[in-house]
Design an enzyme around this catalytic site. Structure first.
Site, PDB file in Angstrom:
ATOM      1  N   ILE A 229       0.852  -1.179   0.000  1.00  0.00           N
ATOM      2  CA  ILE A 229       0.000   0.000   0.000  1.00  0.00           C
ATOM      3  C   ILE A 229       0.895   1.238   0.000  1.00  0.00           C
ATOM      4  O   ILE A 229       2.072   1.176   0.331  1.00  0.00           O
ATOM      5  CB  ILE A 229      -0.968   0.015   1.204  1.00  0.00           C
ATOM      6  CG1 ILE A 229      -0.206  -0.134   2.528  1.00  0.00           C
ATOM      7  CG2 ILE A 229      -2.007  -1.083   1.072  1.00  0.00           C
ATOM      8  CD1 ILE A 229      -1.115  -0.129   3.760  1.00  0.00           C
ATOM      9  N   ASP A 230       0.319   2.368  -0.389  1.00  0.00           N
ATOM     10  CA  ASP A 230       1.088   3.604  -0.509  1.00  0.00           C
ATOM     11  C   ASP A 230       1.651   4.052   0.838  1.00  0.00           C
ATOM     12  O   ASP A 230       1.142   3.664   1.902  1.00  0.00           O
ATOM     13  CB  ASP A 230       0.202   4.733  -1.059  1.00  0.00           C
ATOM     14  CG  ASP A 230      -0.367   4.406  -2.424  1.00  0.00           C
ATOM     15  OD1 ASP A 230       0.339   3.750  -3.200  1.00  0.00           O
ATOM     16  OD2 ASP A 230      -1.515   4.807  -2.696  1.00  0.00           O
ATOM     17  N   LYS A 231       2.647   4.905   0.769  1.00  0.00           N
ATOM     18  CA  LYS A 231       3.257   5.466   1.977  1.00  0.00           C
ATOM     19  C   LYS A 231       2.206   6.119   2.871  1.00  0.00           C
ATOM     20  O   LYS A 231       2.207   5.939   4.091  1.00  0.00           O
ATOM     21  CB  LYS A 231       4.322   6.489   1.580  1.00  0.00           C
ATOM     22  CG  LYS A 231       4.932   7.252   2.750  1.00  0.00           C
ATOM     23  CD  LYS A 231       5.873   8.346   2.252  1.00  0.00           C
ATOM     24  CE  LYS A 231       6.358   9.209   3.410  1.00  0.00           C
ATOM     25  NZ  LYS A 231       7.197  10.336   2.938  1.00  0.00           N
TER      26      LYS A 231
END
Length: 285
Positions: free
Chosen positions: A135-137
């Site tokens: 998942i994204d930062k």
């Protein structure tokens, strides 16, 4: 250097095995080593796409012109160890499910010397540990890790076949017109972001999401989303295009300096009898 292949590496390509064991060496450099006979399997030259078998013996002959560094574990301090322990939500001999906090990166690169992947490898003292999804930062919540290559392959196949269920809690600006709704569209990556299309064109991928209202406020809504597909920025783009941007999403919403309220709260892996479900995080409130 010598490696004896164990069952979990069976059917792995020779070049991919070497790349996994060593850092600082490109696949092109590995190809040259194999071609020159500096890497042999059972005392014989093999092609880079040779599929390793249980019991194979790999010999690597290096000299002063070819410096190969074996991967090493990063150092963890007490704060790192405490964070990791508190955020491991589920663990068995094959699978680990981790609750990623917002702002943490998954892997090293792009200015980061290490990410959660490298931290978990060190904590477990297991170089084969891999996060199977990412998942994204700025996104937070549950991510799935595998402790061995056979489980990596199995979980990856389950994800590809859409046999793992993933749910998110999302705080959006605005109130949807319906209590439950689905979005089916085509998403396409550009150089800077992902865009939504009404119909297919080259490079676009069909994207399906299912939403329902959990709680409404004066001007905001908490939604639960179930992924039908797992495209890059899928929920962020689809909600933004509906006029329901996610709170804290500076890329597709507005930059209000708050934490992005996109939280992966539930993972169901039926094959392994795993169902992990977390509450709405405090930062949503």
């Amino acid at each position: 250097m010598k490696f004896i292949i164990e069952k979990e590496f069976e059917n792995t390509r020779l070049d991919k095995f070497i790349r996994k064991k060593y850092e600082g060496v490109s696949l092109n450099e590995i190809f040259k080593l194999i071609t020159k006979g500096k890497i042999k399997v059972n005392e014989k030259k093999q092609k880079q796409n040779y599929r390793l078998q249980n019991g194979d013996i790999i010999n690597i002959i290096s000299n002063q012109d070819i410096l190969i560094k074996e991967k090493s574990f990063i150092s963890l301090n007490e704060t790192d160890i405490s964070m990791i322990k508190s955020d491991i939500i589920y663990e068995d001999n094959n699978i680990l499910i981790f609750n990623k906090q917002p702002g943490l990166v998954m892997h090293k690169g792009s200015g980061y010397k290490y990410g959660l992947s490298e931290m978990l490898k060190s904590y477990l003292q297991n170089m084969n540990f891999t996060f199977v999804n990412r998942i994204d930062k700025s996104t937070s919540g549950l991510i799935i890790g595998a402790k061995n290559l056979s489980t990596v392959r199995d979980i990856s196949a389950l994800i590809k076949d859409r046999k793992i269920e993933k749910y998110y809690y999302i705080l959006v600006n605005g109130i949807p017109k319906e209590k439950e709704f689905a979005v089916k569209s085509f998403l396409k990556k550009t150089k800077t972001k992902v865009i939504e299309l009404d119909k297919y064109e080259d490079g676009a991928k069909e994207s399906i999401s299912y939403f329902k209202i959990v709680k409404t406020f004066d001007k905001k809504t908490i939604l639960e989303a179930k992924l039908g597909t797992g495209r890059t920025h899928q929920l962020r783009v689809q909600l933004s295009e509906m006029g329901l941007p996610i709170v804290g999403d500076s890329k597709y919403g507005q930059d209000d300096n708050s934490i992005m309220c996109l939280f992966s709260h539930r993972v169901i892996i039926s094959k392994y009898i795993i169902d992990v479900n977390l509450n709405i995080p405090d930062f949503f409130h």
